[in-house]
Design an enzyme around this catalytic site. Sequence first.
Site, mmCIF file in Angstrom:
data_model
loop_
_atom_site.group_PDB
_atom_site.id
_atom_site.type_symbol
_atom_site.label_atom_id
_atom_site.label_comp_id
_atom_site.label_asym_id
_atom_site.label_seq_id
_atom_site.Cartn_x
_atom_site.Cartn_y
_atom_site.Cartn_z
ATOM 1 N N GLY A 1 1.592 2.463 10.760
ATOM 2 C CA GLY A 1 2.671 3.783 10.575
ATOM 3 C C GLY A 1 3.328 3.800 11.838
ATOM 4 N N GLU B 1 -7.285 4.997 7.281
ATOM 5 C CA GLU B 1 -7.157 6.243 6.813
ATOM 6 C C GLU B 1 -8.216 6.905 5.976
ATOM 7 O OE1 GLU B 1 -3.187 5.535 5.075
ATOM 8 O OE2 GLU B 1 -2.493 5.092 7.434
ATOM 9 N N ASN C 1 0.813 -1.244 -0.195
ATOM 10 C CA ASN C 1 -0.018 0.002 -0.053
ATOM 11 C C ASN C 1 0.734 1.295 -0.025
ATOM 12 O OD1 ASN C 1 -1.925 1.920 0.376
ATOM 13 N ND2 ASN C 1 -2.467 1.419 2.414
ATOM 14 N N LYS D 1 0.110 4.382 -0.280
ATOM 15 C CA LYS D 1 -0.611 5.376 -0.023
ATOM 16 C C LYS D 1 -0.132 6.588 -0.749
ATOM 17 C CE LYS D 1 -0.282 3.370 4.544
ATOM 18 N NZ LYS D 1 -0.315 3.522 5.956
ATOM 19 N N SER E 1 2.843 -1.876 10.540
ATOM 20 C CA SER E 1 4.286 -1.810 10.871
ATOM 21 C C SER E 1 4.888 -3.313 10.550
ATOM 22 C CB SER E 1 4.475 -1.681 12.487
ATOM 23 O OG SER E 1 3.913 -0.079 12.542
ATOM 24 N N GLU F 1 -5.878 -4.583 10.436
ATOM 25 C CA GLU F 1 -4.917 -3.730 10.662
ATOM 26 C C GLU F 1 -5.455 -2.933 11.739
ATOM 27 O OE1 GLU F 1 -2.778 -2.780 6.763
ATOM 28 O OE2 GLU F 1 -4.299 -1.382 7.002
ATOM 29 N N HIS G 1 -9.828 1.351 4.219
ATOM 30 C CA HIS G 1 -8.350 1.388 5.100
ATOM 31 C C HIS G 1 -8.764 2.583 6.227
ATOM 32 C CE1 HIS G 1 -4.615 2.743 6.010
ATOM 33 N NE2 HIS G 1 -4.156 1.543 5.601
HETATM 34 P P1 PGA Z 1 2.594 0.420 7.746
HETATM 35 O O1 PGA Z 1 1.139 0.571 6.819
HETATM 36 O O2 PGA Z 1 2.868 -0.882 7.163
HETATM 37 O O3 PGA Z 1 3.196 1.760 7.291
HETATM 38 O O4 PGA Z 1 2.106 0.437 9.104
HETATM 39 C C1 PGA Z 1 0.083 -0.408 6.806
HETATM 40 C C2 PGA Z 1 -1.156 0.102 5.913
HETATM 41 O O5 PGA Z 1 -1.573 1.349 6.280
HETATM 42 O O6 PGA Z 1 -1.866 -0.613 5.247
#
Ligand code: PGA
Length: 256
Positions: free
Chosen positions: A177, A100, A9, A11, A217, A171, A98
């Site tokens: 993140g 976000e 992903n 982003k 992460s 998640e 997601h």
């Molecule tokens: P990350 O993001 O691996 O940077 O924690 C995962 C995601 O948002 O799908």
Amino acid sequence: MRTPLLAANWKLYKSLAEALAYADALLAALDAEGDCLRVELAVCPPFPLLYPLAEAFKGSSVSVGAQNVSEYLEGAFTGETGINQLDGLGLGYVIIGHSERRNVFRESNEAIADKLKIALTKSSLVPILCVGEPLDYRKDGRELDFVKSQLQTALKDVEPSDAERIVIAYEPIWAIGTGVNAEPKDAEEMAAEIRDWLSGSFGIAAAQSVRILYGGSIKPANWKDIYAGPNVDGGLVGGASLDPADFYTLYQLMLG
Ligand code: PGA
């Protein structure tokens, strides 16, 4: 048998030139390895990079996926991208819900249910539905209630015959993140609970077919232990997917 999936992903990162250089680097690594198809790979870039990347990865084992889709099929919805625009670009996946999107862009559970339905009924894309609890729910031991209620709303209009096409990404929000990943046993426990919920709602066959990913992460140092859970069928990777060498390392860890 469920084919494991590792999805990147990206982003809101990467220019066209950077995306094409990434595709070259990943394909070169896979070629050198003799690309064995035991694990599926997907790269989910920002919208304008979808078509160039789908062309770049054509004929390889790497699929391309969108990070979002409109809940509307068509109409006066300035700035939206609908399933009709995505279908036909040569994509494999679309991420839906997601955290976000849910938290920064205020997408409701109902909008996410509509997006899931539109992806399943109006395209051949495989939806990757994201679910996961905020930290206070985990601290209070209410993470399962939270995730179950997200599943209940998102899948309320899904026909049993469509259910097995869905990929679910667990998640936990506090792990995205942050550099803090879920403990492998907690990731496995939630994946098992999600499968159990699917079995009760759609039957054992569908529950056994649905791939359940972990995200939050993931990095080369923690991935082998998290992926070891029998119900964890792969990962959705943000930060560690931006460098093709790291992403390739995660893939290699899945080959055992
Ligand atoms: P990350 O993001 O691996 O940077 O924690 C995962 C995601 O948002 O799908």
